[in-house]
Design an enzyme around this catalytic site. Structure first.
Site, PDB file in Angstrom:
ATOM      1  N   ASP A 109       0.853  -1.204   0.000  1.00  0.00           N
ATOM      2  CA  ASP A 109       0.000   0.000   0.000  1.00  0.00           C
ATOM      3  C   ASP A 109       0.883   1.245   0.000  1.00  0.00           C
ATOM      4  OD1 ASP A 109      -2.273  -1.508   0.095  1.00  0.00           O
ATOM      5  OD2 ASP A 109      -3.047  -0.627   1.960  1.00  0.00           O
ATOM      6  N   ASP A 111       0.437   3.990   1.419  1.00  0.00           N
ATOM      7  CA  ASP A 111       0.366   4.864   2.595  1.00  0.00           C
ATOM      8  C   ASP A 111       0.921   4.221   3.864  1.00  0.00           C
ATOM      9  OD1 ASP A 111      -1.571   2.945   2.959  1.00  0.00           O
ATOM     10  OD2 ASP A 111      -3.257   4.324   2.786  1.00  0.00           O
ATOM     11  N   TRP A 171     -13.140   0.282  -3.338  1.00  0.00           N
ATOM     12  CA  TRP A 171     -12.429  -0.117  -2.137  1.00  0.00           C
ATOM     13  C   TRP A 171     -12.973  -1.421  -1.559  1.00  0.00           C
ATOM     14  CZ3 TRP A 171     -13.834  -1.245   2.810  1.00  0.00           C
ATOM     15  CH2 TRP A 171     -12.796  -1.348   3.748  1.00  0.00           C
ATOM     16  N   GLU A 174     -10.447  -7.082  -1.695  1.00  0.00           N
ATOM     17  CA  GLU A 174      -9.583  -7.844  -2.600  1.00  0.00           C
ATOM     18  C   GLU A 174      -8.484  -8.555  -1.797  1.00  0.00           C
ATOM     19  OE1 GLU A 174      -9.333  -4.449  -2.478  1.00  0.00           O
ATOM     20  OE2 GLU A 174      -7.375  -4.611  -1.519  1.00  0.00           O
ATOM     21  N   ASP A 175      -8.135  -7.984  -0.646  1.00  0.00           N
ATOM     22  CA  ASP A 175      -7.127  -8.640   0.193  1.00  0.00           C
ATOM     23  C   ASP A 175      -7.721  -9.854   0.926  1.00  0.00           C
ATOM     24  OD1 ASP A 175      -8.698  -6.870   1.606  1.00  0.00           O
ATOM     25  OD2 ASP A 175      -7.090  -6.172   2.912  1.00  0.00           O
ATOM     26  N   MET A 201       0.291   4.560   9.134  1.00  0.00           N
ATOM     27  CA  MET A 201      -0.472   4.804   7.920  1.00  0.00           C
ATOM     28  C   MET A 201      -0.722   6.298   7.745  1.00  0.00           C
ATOM     29  SD  MET A 201      -4.012   3.154   6.485  1.00  0.00           S
ATOM     30  CE  MET A 201      -5.093   4.552   6.566  1.00  0.00           C
ATOM     31  N   HIS A 204      -6.006   9.259   5.289  1.00  0.00           N
ATOM     32  CA  HIS A 204      -6.695   9.569   4.028  1.00  0.00           C
ATOM     33  C   HIS A 204      -8.176   9.255   4.180  1.00  0.00           C
ATOM     34  CE1 HIS A 204      -7.150   5.284   3.338  1.00  0.00           C
ATOM     35  NE2 HIS A 204      -5.888   5.145   3.665  1.00  0.00           N
ATOM     36  N   ARG A 206     -11.759   7.567   2.666  1.00  0.00           N
ATOM     37  CA  ARG A 206     -12.113   6.358   1.934  1.00  0.00           C
ATOM     38  C   ARG A 206     -13.179   6.705   0.923  1.00  0.00           C
ATOM     39  NH1 ARG A 206     -13.396   1.312   5.569  1.00  0.00           N
ATOM     40  NH2 ARG A 206     -11.138   1.408   5.755  1.00  0.00           N
TER      41      ARG A 206
HETATM   42  N1  UDP Z   1      -5.164   3.308  -3.482  1.00  0.00           N
HETATM   43  C1  UDP Z   1      -4.839   4.401  -4.259  1.00  0.00           C
HETATM   44  N2  UDP Z   1      -5.812   5.283  -4.618  1.00  0.00           N
HETATM   45  C2  UDP Z   1      -7.088   5.137  -4.229  1.00  0.00           C
HETATM   46  C3  UDP Z   1      -7.430   4.047  -3.420  1.00  0.00           C
HETATM   47  C4  UDP Z   1      -6.455   3.156  -3.064  1.00  0.00           C
HETATM   48  O1  UDP Z   1      -3.664   4.560  -4.629  1.00  0.00           O
HETATM   49  O2  UDP Z   1      -7.926   5.980  -4.598  1.00  0.00           O
HETATM   50  C5  UDP Z   1      -4.137   2.285  -3.173  1.00  0.00           C
HETATM   51  C6  UDP Z   1      -3.071   2.799  -2.216  1.00  0.00           C
HETATM   52  O3  UDP Z   1      -1.878   2.074  -2.423  1.00  0.00           O
HETATM   53  C7  UDP Z   1      -3.704   2.439  -0.900  1.00  0.00           C
HETATM   54  C8  UDP Z   1      -4.267   1.062  -1.212  1.00  0.00           C
HETATM   55  O4  UDP Z   1      -4.740   1.170  -2.542  1.00  0.00           O
HETATM   56  O5  UDP Z   1      -2.776   2.430   0.161  1.00  0.00           O
HETATM   57  C9  UDP Z   1      -5.372   0.605  -0.263  1.00  0.00           C
HETATM   58  O6  UDP Z   1      -6.415   1.552  -0.247  1.00  0.00           O
HETATM   59  P1  UDP Z   1      -6.744   2.369   1.095  1.00  0.00           P
HETATM   60  O7  UDP Z   1      -5.472   2.932   1.645  1.00  0.00           O
HETATM   61  O8  UDP Z   1      -7.822   3.336   0.753  1.00  0.00           O
HETATM   62  O9  UDP Z   1      -7.328   1.235   2.014  1.00  0.00           O
HETATM   63  P2  UDP Z   1      -7.275   1.041   3.604  1.00  0.00           P
HETATM   64  O10 UDP Z   1      -6.482   2.151   4.219  1.00  0.00           O
HETATM   65  O11 UDP Z   1      -8.678   1.019   4.051  1.00  0.00           O
HETATM   66  O12 UDP Z   1      -6.607  -0.279   3.753  1.00  0.00           O
HETATM   67 MN    MN Z   2      -4.748   3.140   3.613  1.00  0.00          MN
END
Ligand code: UDP
Ligand code: MN
Length: 264
Positions: A109, A111, A171, A174-175, A201, A204, A206
């Protein structure tokens, strides 16, 4: 004064409502100046919808190029509706092998920032979930089958699970689908201890939570050999060698019109 109220049926069902617009961040970054679905002159007719009207947007301006770039960037939804993380992972795996012979693939990811350098960025004999402890969840593992965040694979193991599913748009899950693939392929998952597998993290919002993610999870095991690396389709748009990384830009295609319909 008269207020016009629009009834909900007039909004497309992909409308998310209030948007989080950060002008300061936009001023500091460089918005993309091209879009693969927009033809020269700014002609745009997205394949995913039927236009009710054909619109000219007229913008008066002088000496404000940056403003224009930011506005146009916000008017054209740059691929937001077509985010498919599983496909991007599969594309990354496929394209990386055109560049070099890698022993190990780490799906990461954007972030998550590692907080302990004993968390080795290598592969072991089993796939390894490297991010069991996130600051966001007070460094506890949220649930037992968690494999989201940072996950390392030998190439042969990623091939054995047939990569990620290509069917998860937007979102989520998939994991968890990957966790079921690992189980179905009889691969066990290693983890560092939560004192070592720690990440911060970057905060951000969602957006576009998939409404069908939990339905898709019901078919993971029956589906995994016919949905993944072996059925991946994409168009490579550009491979750019940036200073610190290789940027692979690909068109992942469009989600099905009706998200509850999926081919398998
Ligand atoms: N991601 C991205 N743009 C988006 C959504 C997701 O680049 O608009 C990628 C990014 O690498 C991110 C990962 O997909 O860290 C997982 O998504 P997100 O961080 O939203 O999920 P969560 O924090 O809920 O695991
Ligand atoms: Mn994230």
């Amino acid at each position: 004064m008269e207020f016009l109220s629009l009834n909900a049926a007039q909004f497309p069902d992909f409308a998310v409502g209030r948007l989080n617009i950060d002008i300061d961040a936009a001023l500091q970054s460089a918005p993309p100046l091209e879009h693969q679905d927009v033809s020269p002159g700014g002609v745009w007719s997205p394949k995913s919808c039927v236009a009710r009207q054909w619109i000219a947007i007229i913008i008066p301006f002088r000496d404000r190029q940056k403003h224009l770039d930011i506005l146009v960037y916000n008017l054209v939804p740059y691929g937001n509706k077509t985010f498919n993380k599983g496909r991007l992972m599969n594309i990354g795996f496929t394209e990386a092998q055109k560049h070099d012979e890698f022993d190990c693939f780490i799906f990461h990811d954007v972030d998550l920032i590692p907080e302990d350098d004993r968390n080795m960025y290598t592969c072991s004999d089993n796939p390894r979930h490297m991010s069991p402890a996130l600051d966001k969840f007070n460094y506890t593992m949220l649930y037992k089958g968690l494999v989201g965040g940072v996950l390392s694979f030998r190439g042969k193991h990623f091939t054995k699970v047939n990569g990620y599913s290509n069917l998860f748009w937007g979102w989520g899950a998939e994991d968890d689908d990957m966790h079921k693939r690992l189980f179905a392929a009889k691969l066990s998952v290693e983890r560092p201890s939560i004192t070592i597998g720690r990440y911060k993290m970057i905060k951000h919002d969602r957006k576009d939570v998939s409404p069908v993610r939990l339905d898709l999870l019901k078919t993971s095991i029956a589906r995994y050999l016919k949905d993944g690396l072996n059925t991946l389709e994409y168009k490579l748009v550009e491979t750019r060698l940036e200073k610190l990384y290789t940027r692979i830009i690909a068109n992942v295609g469009d989600p099905p019109k009706n998200q509850t319909e999926h081919p398998l």
